[in-house]
Write a protein that holds these residues in place. Structure first.
Motif, PDB file in Angstrom:
ATOM      1  N   TYR A  75     -53.588  60.352  39.391  1.00  0.00           N
ATOM      2  CA  TYR A  75     -53.766  60.919  40.122  1.00  0.00           C
ATOM      3  C   TYR A  75     -53.920  62.024  41.834  1.00  0.00           C
ATOM      4  N   TYR A 125     -63.120  56.510  31.520  1.00  0.00           N
ATOM      5  CA  TYR A 125     -62.004  56.488  33.207  1.00  0.00           C
ATOM      6  C   TYR A 125     -62.434  55.213  33.631  1.00  0.00           C
ATOM      7  N   GLY A 182     -60.168  69.019  44.415  1.00  0.00           N
ATOM      8  CA  GLY A 182     -60.459  67.658  43.545  1.00  0.00           C
ATOM      9  C   GLY A 182     -59.444  67.336  43.221  1.00  0.00           C
ATOM     10  N   LEU A 183     -59.593  66.553  41.914  1.00  0.00           N
ATOM     11  CA  LEU A 183     -58.567  66.235  41.269  1.00  0.00           C
ATOM     12  C   LEU A 183     -58.322  66.471  41.176  1.00  0.00           C
ATOM     13  N   PHE A 237     -53.538  56.410  33.942  1.00  0.00           N
ATOM     14  CA  PHE A 237     -53.297  57.640  34.952  1.00  0.00           C
ATOM     15  C   PHE A 237     -53.136  58.097  36.240  1.00  0.00           C
ATOM     16  N   MET A 279     -54.782  61.112  49.450  1.00  0.00           N
ATOM     17  CA  MET A 279     -55.826  59.931  49.178  1.00  0.00           C
ATOM     18  C   MET A 279     -55.084  59.838  47.411  1.00  0.00           C
ATOM     19  N   GLN A 325     -55.689  63.670  45.334  1.00  0.00           N
ATOM     20  CA  GLN A 325     -57.088  64.656  45.793  1.00  0.00           C
ATOM     21  C   GLN A 325     -56.910  65.000  47.034  1.00  0.00           C
ATOM     22  N   PHE A 343     -61.869  54.113  37.821  1.00  0.00           N
ATOM     23  CA  PHE A 343     -60.548  53.824  38.556  1.00  0.00           C
ATOM     24  C   PHE A 343     -60.185  52.471  39.860  1.00  0.00           C
ATOM     25  N   GLY A 344     -59.319  52.434  39.953  1.00  0.00           N
ATOM     26  CA  GLY A 344     -59.250  52.037  41.047  1.00  0.00           C
ATOM     27  C   GLY A 344     -58.833  52.373  42.343  1.00  0.00           C
ATOM     28  N   GLY A 379     -58.315  53.340  45.056  1.00  0.00           N
ATOM     29  CA  GLY A 379     -57.400  54.433  45.364  1.00  0.00           C
ATOM     30  C   GLY A 379     -56.535  53.873  47.300  1.00  0.00           C
ATOM     31  N   LEU A 418     -54.201  65.490  38.431  1.00  0.00           N
ATOM     32  CA  LEU A 418     -53.490  64.903  37.592  1.00  0.00           C
ATOM     33  C   LEU A 418     -52.238  65.102  38.203  1.00  0.00           C
ATOM     34  N   LEU A 461     -55.582  57.791  43.567  1.00  0.00           N
ATOM     35  CA  LEU A 461     -56.114  57.198  42.538  1.00  0.00           C
ATOM     36  C   LEU A 461     -55.536  56.700  41.412  1.00  0.00           C
ATOM     37  N   ARG A 513     -54.620  55.121  50.333  1.00  0.00           N
ATOM     38  CA  ARG A 513     -54.253  56.366  51.151  1.00  0.00           C
ATOM     39  C   ARG A 513     -53.266  56.656  51.980  1.00  0.00           C
ATOM     40  N   PHE A 562     -49.879  61.011  33.646  1.00  0.00           N
ATOM     41  CA  PHE A 562     -49.833  60.429  32.336  1.00  0.00           C
ATOM     42  C   PHE A 562     -49.327  58.849  31.975  1.00  0.00           C
TER      43      PHE A 562
END
Lengths: 112, 113
Positions: B35, B102, B42-43, B33, B88, B37, B104-105, B107, B45, B90, B109, B48
């Motif tokens: 995303y 999930y 929020g997050l 995925f 950002m 942010q 997550f990596g 991130g 999508l 993700l 920026r 994916f």
């Protein structure tokens, strides 16, 4: 469409106090996840709740899941400054290939 | 014990540049995925993928494309970067059946100037 609501969105609390963050969701789901995000960082998995009545605890945090009420809580006991972060709940959507729908996040600030 | 790796932590690009954000996972996850942010939003999508060469649009795919040529790698492409893509980003991965949520990596920026 699955909707996930967290409240409060922002929480400022004193060290040593207790508080609860709520996560409500709109359709049936059996799996819910809590994540923590520190400022400028990514999301870190906190809890995995896989069934009704599930309760998980890690240090001063305890998460529970009530699938009948479509509600999860994240309880903070005797808060300390290190718990300051943003907390997200995420609900698995049974009708969307188990994809997660995230809540909007609760930004927690714990004051000394 | 790094499991989802994003190639850059910080990136600065110029308007109009083509930008590649890379994500690699070593957990043999089927799903990946992307995303973005932003404060107060929020997050969200973007795209994916549930298998190699497969991709699905998320909520905000406009201005982005993706590539998944190998199971472990999922790339996000900004065809012509714009300042409103400063954010950002993700990357996350998961098993096909979910179960553990999930991962997550760290991130990326991205700033577009």
């Amino acid at each position: 469409e699955l909707k996930v609501e967290q409240n409060p969105l922002f929480l400022s609390m004193q060290e040593g106090k207790n508080y609860t963050i709520y996560c409500n969701y709109s359709t049936t789901s059996d799996r819910l996840y809590w994540y923590r995000q520190d400022p400028g960082k990514s999301l870190e998995s906190l809890f995995v709740l896989l069934s009704n009545g599930a309760v998980k605890q890690e240090g001063r945090l305890m998460a529970s899941l009530d699938t009948k009420a479509r509600l999860s809580t994240l309880h903070i006991t005797a808060a300390v400054h290190d718990l300051s972060a943003t907390y997200f709940c995420a609900v698995e959507d049974n009708n969307a290939g188990n994809m997660l729908t995230f809540g909007g996040g609760t930004r927690l600030m714990v004051k000394p | 014990d790094v499991k989802v790796t994003q190639s850059s932590r910080y990136l600065v690009k110029r308007t109009g540049e083509k930008v590649f954000l890379e994500c690699v996972q070593d957990m043999d996850h089927e799903n990946m995925f992307w995303y973005r942010q932003d404060p107060g939003l929020g997050l969200r999508l973007i795209y994916f993928s549930y298998d190699v060469k497969m991709k699905e649009k998320g909520d905000i795919p406009e201005g982005y494309s993706v590539s998944r040529e190998k199971k472990e790698r999922f790339s996000l492409i900004l065809e012509s970067a714009s300042t409103n893509q400063t954010s950002m980003y993700l990357c996350a991965s998961s098993l096909a059946g979910g179960l553990y949520g999930y991962t997550f990596g760290s991130g990326t920026r991205l700033t577009v100037v």
